[in-house]
Design a protein around this motif. Structure first.
Motif, PDB file in Angstrom:
ATOM      1  N   THR A  20     -19.709  36.873  27.430  1.00 40.48           N
ATOM      2  CA  THR A  20     -19.381  38.097  26.705  1.00 40.48           C
ATOM      3  C   THR A  20     -20.624  38.738  26.098  1.00 40.48           C
ATOM      4  OG1 THR A  20     -17.186  37.243  26.187  1.00 40.48           O
ATOM      5  CG2 THR A  20     -17.995  39.063  24.828  1.00 40.48           C
ATOM      6  N   VAL A  21     -21.466  37.927  25.468  1.00 41.16           N
ATOM      7  CA  VAL A  21     -22.689  38.439  24.844  1.00 41.16           C
ATOM      8  C   VAL A  21     -23.615  39.039  25.897  1.00 41.16           C
ATOM      9  CG1 VAL A  21     -24.791  37.735  23.640  1.00 41.16           C
ATOM     10  CG2 VAL A  21     -22.585  36.952  22.823  1.00 41.16           C
ATOM     11  N   LEU A  22     -23.789  38.354  27.016  1.00 38.06           N
ATOM     12  CA  LEU A  22     -24.687  38.858  28.061  1.00 38.06           C
ATOM     13  C   LEU A  22     -24.155  40.146  28.694  1.00 38.06           C
ATOM     14  CD1 LEU A  22     -25.832  35.553  29.777  1.00 38.06           C
ATOM     15  CD2 LEU A  22     -27.179  37.069  28.309  1.00 38.06           C
ATOM     16  N   VAL A  23     -22.846  40.240  28.882  1.00 32.10           N
ATOM     17  CA  VAL A  23     -22.266  41.470  29.445  1.00 32.10           C
ATOM     18  C   VAL A  23     -22.451  42.634  28.476  1.00 32.10           C
ATOM     19  CG1 VAL A  23     -20.076  42.578  30.060  1.00 32.10           C
ATOM     20  CG2 VAL A  23     -20.646  40.340  31.006  1.00 32.10           C
ATOM     21  N   LEU A  24     -22.188  42.405  27.190  1.00 28.22           N
ATOM     22  CA  LEU A  24     -22.383  43.473  26.202  1.00 28.22           C
ATOM     23  C   LEU A  24     -23.838  43.908  26.141  1.00 28.22           C
ATOM     24  CD1 LEU A  24     -20.094  42.258  23.297  1.00 28.22           C
ATOM     25  CD2 LEU A  24     -19.768  44.264  24.743  1.00 28.22           C
ATOM     26  N   TRP A  25     -24.745  42.949  26.179  1.00 25.11           N
ATOM     27  CA  TRP A  25     -26.175  43.278  26.141  1.00 25.11           C
ATOM     28  C   TRP A  25     -26.571  44.089  27.377  1.00 25.11           C
ATOM     29  CZ3 TRP A  25     -30.761  39.458  26.807  1.00 25.11           C
ATOM     30  CH2 TRP A  25     -31.945  40.065  26.396  1.00 25.11           C
ATOM     31  N   VAL A  27     -24.592  46.015  29.243  1.00 28.89           N
ATOM     32  CA  VAL A  27     -23.997  47.352  29.166  1.00 28.89           C
ATOM     33  C   VAL A  27     -24.801  48.260  28.240  1.00 28.89           C
ATOM     34  CG1 VAL A  27     -21.973  48.627  28.315  1.00 28.89           C
ATOM     35  CG2 VAL A  27     -21.668  46.644  29.789  1.00 28.89           C
ATOM     36  N   VAL A  28     -25.201  47.731  27.087  1.00 26.32           N
ATOM     37  CA  VAL A  28     -25.939  48.555  26.126  1.00 26.32           C
ATOM     38  C   VAL A  28     -27.347  48.859  26.626  1.00 26.32           C
ATOM     39  CG1 VAL A  28     -26.952  48.578  23.818  1.00 26.32           C
ATOM     40  CG2 VAL A  28     -24.606  47.839  24.130  1.00 26.32           C
ATOM     41  N   SER A  29     -28.059  47.846  27.107  1.00 26.83           N
ATOM     42  CA  SER A  29     -29.459  48.069  27.485  1.00 26.83           C
ATOM     43  C   SER A  29     -29.603  48.762  28.841  1.00 26.83           C
ATOM     44  CB  SER A  29     -30.228  46.752  27.478  1.00 26.83           C
ATOM     45  OG  SER A  29     -29.697  45.867  28.444  1.00 26.83           O
ATOM     46  N   TYR A  30     -28.965  48.234  29.854  1.00 25.80           N
ATOM     47  CA  TYR A  30     -29.125  48.799  31.195  1.00 25.80           C
ATOM     48  C   TYR A  30     -28.144  49.949  31.441  1.00 25.80           C
ATOM     49  CZ  TYR A  30     -29.955  48.907  36.219  1.00 25.80           C
ATOM     50  OH  TYR A  30     -30.285  49.296  37.485  1.00 25.80           O
ATOM     51  N   SER A  59     -30.812  49.587  22.199  1.00 24.76           N
ATOM     52  CA  SER A  59     -30.633  48.263  22.791  1.00 24.76           C
ATOM     53  C   SER A  59     -31.216  47.178  21.891  1.00 24.76           C
ATOM     54  CB  SER A  59     -31.254  48.204  24.183  1.00 24.76           C
ATOM     55  OG  SER A  59     -32.630  48.490  24.129  1.00 24.76           O
ATOM     56  N   ILE A  60     -32.262  47.487  21.151  1.00 28.36           N
ATOM     57  CA  ILE A  60     -32.837  46.514  20.217  1.00 28.36           C
ATOM     58  C   ILE A  60     -31.868  46.266  19.064  1.00 28.36           C
ATOM     59  CG2 ILE A  60     -34.719  46.092  18.594  1.00 28.36           C
ATOM     60  CD1 ILE A  60     -36.481  47.802  20.489  1.00 28.36           C
ATOM     61  N   TYR A  61     -31.305  47.340  18.504  1.00 29.18           N
ATOM     62  CA  TYR A  61     -30.334  47.180  17.424  1.00 29.18           C
ATOM     63  C   TYR A  61     -29.104  46.414  17.905  1.00 29.18           C
ATOM     64  CZ  TYR A  61     -33.023  50.616  14.758  1.00 29.18           C
ATOM     65  OH  TYR A  61     -34.008  51.279  14.091  1.00 29.18           O
ATOM     66  N   ALA A  62     -28.642  46.738  19.092  1.00 26.56           N
ATOM     67  CA  ALA A  62     -27.481  46.040  19.642  1.00 26.56           C
ATOM     68  C   ALA A  62     -27.796  44.559  19.846  1.00 26.56           C
ATOM     69  CB  ALA A  62     -27.058  46.673  20.960  1.00 26.56           C
ATOM     70  N   PHE A  63     -29.001  44.247  20.295  1.00 26.31           N
ATOM     71  CA  PHE A  63     -29.403  42.863  20.493  1.00 26.31           C
ATOM     72  C   PHE A  63     -29.398  42.113  19.160  1.00 26.31           C
ATOM     73  CE2 PHE A  63     -32.868  39.666  20.999  1.00 26.31           C
ATOM     74  CZ  PHE A  63     -32.187  38.839  21.869  1.00 26.31           C
ATOM     75  N   LEU A  64     -29.896  42.731  18.095  1.00 25.15           N
ATOM     76  CA  LEU A  64     -29.897  42.088  16.783  1.00 25.15           C
ATOM     77  C   LEU A  64     -28.475  41.842  16.284  1.00 25.15           C
ATOM     78  CD1 LEU A  64     -32.819  43.963  15.002  1.00 25.15           C
ATOM     79  CD2 LEU A  64     -32.776  41.585  15.785  1.00 25.15           C
TER      80      LEU A  64
END
Length: 86
Positions: A20-25, A27-30, A59-64
């Motif tokens: 789930t975390v990798l999919v969200l990351w 979607v937001v970044s790429y 994408s940085i904010y979403a990653f944090l």
């Protein structure tokens, strides 16, 4: 007391959370920063097109946010499966 097949259930829950975390990351970044950039560029945030903002800052904010959410969720999973550290 450990439940039968408790290790497999814990591992399955951990992999589900990680997926789930990798999919969200992704979607937001790429997705937002590259694939949906032309659509998002019609919206401006702080004077910059939203697609550009996601590629540079969003994408940085979403990653944090994902890091803290993942840590909190893993603590909850650890307690549910009785593998937490006190």
């Amino acid at each position: 007391m450990e439940k039968p097949n408790g290790g497999a259930a814990y591992w399955r829950a951990t992999l589900g959370l990680l997926t789930t975390v990798l999919v969200l990351w992704f979607v937001v970044s790429y997705g937002f920063g590259i694939l949906l950039r032309p659509i998002l560029d019609g919206i401006h945030l702080g004077g910059y097109p939203l697609g550009f903002w996601f590629a540079q800052q969003g994408s940085i904010y979403a990653f944090l946010v994902l890091i803290f959410w993942y840590a909190a969720r893993m603590n909850k999973l650890d307690r549910e499966h009785d593998v937490h550290e006190d």
